[in-house]
Design an enzyme around this catalytic site. Structure first.
Site, mmCIF file in Angstrom:
data_model
loop_
_atom_site.group_PDB
_atom_site.id
_atom_site.type_symbol
_atom_site.label_atom_id
_atom_site.label_comp_id
_atom_site.label_asym_id
_atom_site.label_seq_id
_atom_site.Cartn_x
_atom_site.Cartn_y
_atom_site.Cartn_z
ATOM 1 N N ASP A 97 28.839 -47.370 -21.300
ATOM 2 C CA ASP A 97 27.932 -46.624 -22.166
ATOM 3 C C ASP A 97 27.688 -45.245 -21.545
ATOM 4 O O ASP A 97 28.338 -44.873 -20.562
ATOM 5 C CB ASP A 97 26.631 -47.405 -22.398
ATOM 6 C CG ASP A 97 25.857 -47.677 -21.119
ATOM 7 O OD1 ASP A 97 26.098 -46.994 -20.097
ATOM 8 O OD2 ASP A 97 24.990 -48.569 -21.140
ATOM 9 N N LEU A 98 26.751 -44.494 -22.083
ATOM 10 C CA LEU A 98 26.497 -43.142 -21.586
ATOM 11 C C LEU A 98 26.033 -43.094 -20.136
ATOM 12 O O LEU A 98 26.204 -42.088 -19.454
ATOM 13 C CB LEU A 98 25.461 -42.443 -22.468
ATOM 14 C CG LEU A 98 25.970 -41.999 -23.834
ATOM 15 C CD1 LEU A 98 24.818 -41.432 -24.661
ATOM 16 C CD2 LEU A 98 27.073 -40.981 -23.699
#
Length: 181
Positions: free
Chosen positions: A49-50
């Site tokens: 994810d980020l």
């Protein structure tokens, strides 16, 4: 043979880092270590994810690949069975616990153990490991279902193959390594 009459061996593929010969290009396969199936996974950017950690649902993808590979190594051809109009495994139950995050470029191992064989299902315990540290653990029940979605008995040959692999910690003298606290 070259223009000078020199015979050349067939080209070999080498690892750029180690310069040792490697097998021809094949998908990654796991292996059995006793009754445990071990499946290597590398964490790629698409898995994160980020924040740079593995997105929670991707652990399930890693585990699914490991289960499919385990079945293949046991001799169960899921594709041929489905193409013949037969049955397929579907996840009927799943409980997962996350302990620590995996990160971009981590080398992981998915360890799978057959826990129980039932008439129409198999129970499997799986752990995603980074070295000796477990990151996620799941208990999965995969049920064999027909095209109509109803449970079907597993073929006797499959049950026999599974029974030979049921994890028995007292028989191996090993700790389960699955403490969840």
């Amino acid at each position: 043979m070259t223009a000078r009459g020199v015979c050349l061996a067939a080209p070999r593929r080498y690892s750029a880092l180690t310069m040792t010969a490697v097998a021809t290009d094949q998908p990654v396969e796991g292996r059995f270590d006793g009754r445990e199936h071990r499946f290597p996974v590398r964490v790629y950017f698409e898995d994160t994810d980020l924040s740079g950690v593995v997105y929670h649902a991707n652990y399930l993808r890693f585990m699914e690949r490991a289960r499919s590979d385990m079945l293949r190594l046991v001799g169960i051809d899921q594709r041929a069975t489905m193409e013949a109009g037969g049955s397929a495994y579907a996840v009927a139950e799943l409980a997962i616990k996350y302990r620590r995050p995996a990160r971009l470029d981590d080398a992981l191992i998915v360890v799978s153990r057959l826990i129980q064989v039932r008439a129409a299902a198999v129970a499997i315990h799986q752990r995603v490991m980074r070295g000796s540290e477990w990151l996620a653990a799941a208990d999965v029940v995969a049920a064999l279902v027909g095209p109509d979605g109803r449970p079907r008995r597993q073929p006797a040959a499959w049950v026999s193959a599974y029974e030979a692999l049921i994890w028995q910690p007292e028989a191996t003298g090993a700790n389960t390594g699955d403490e969840t606290d």
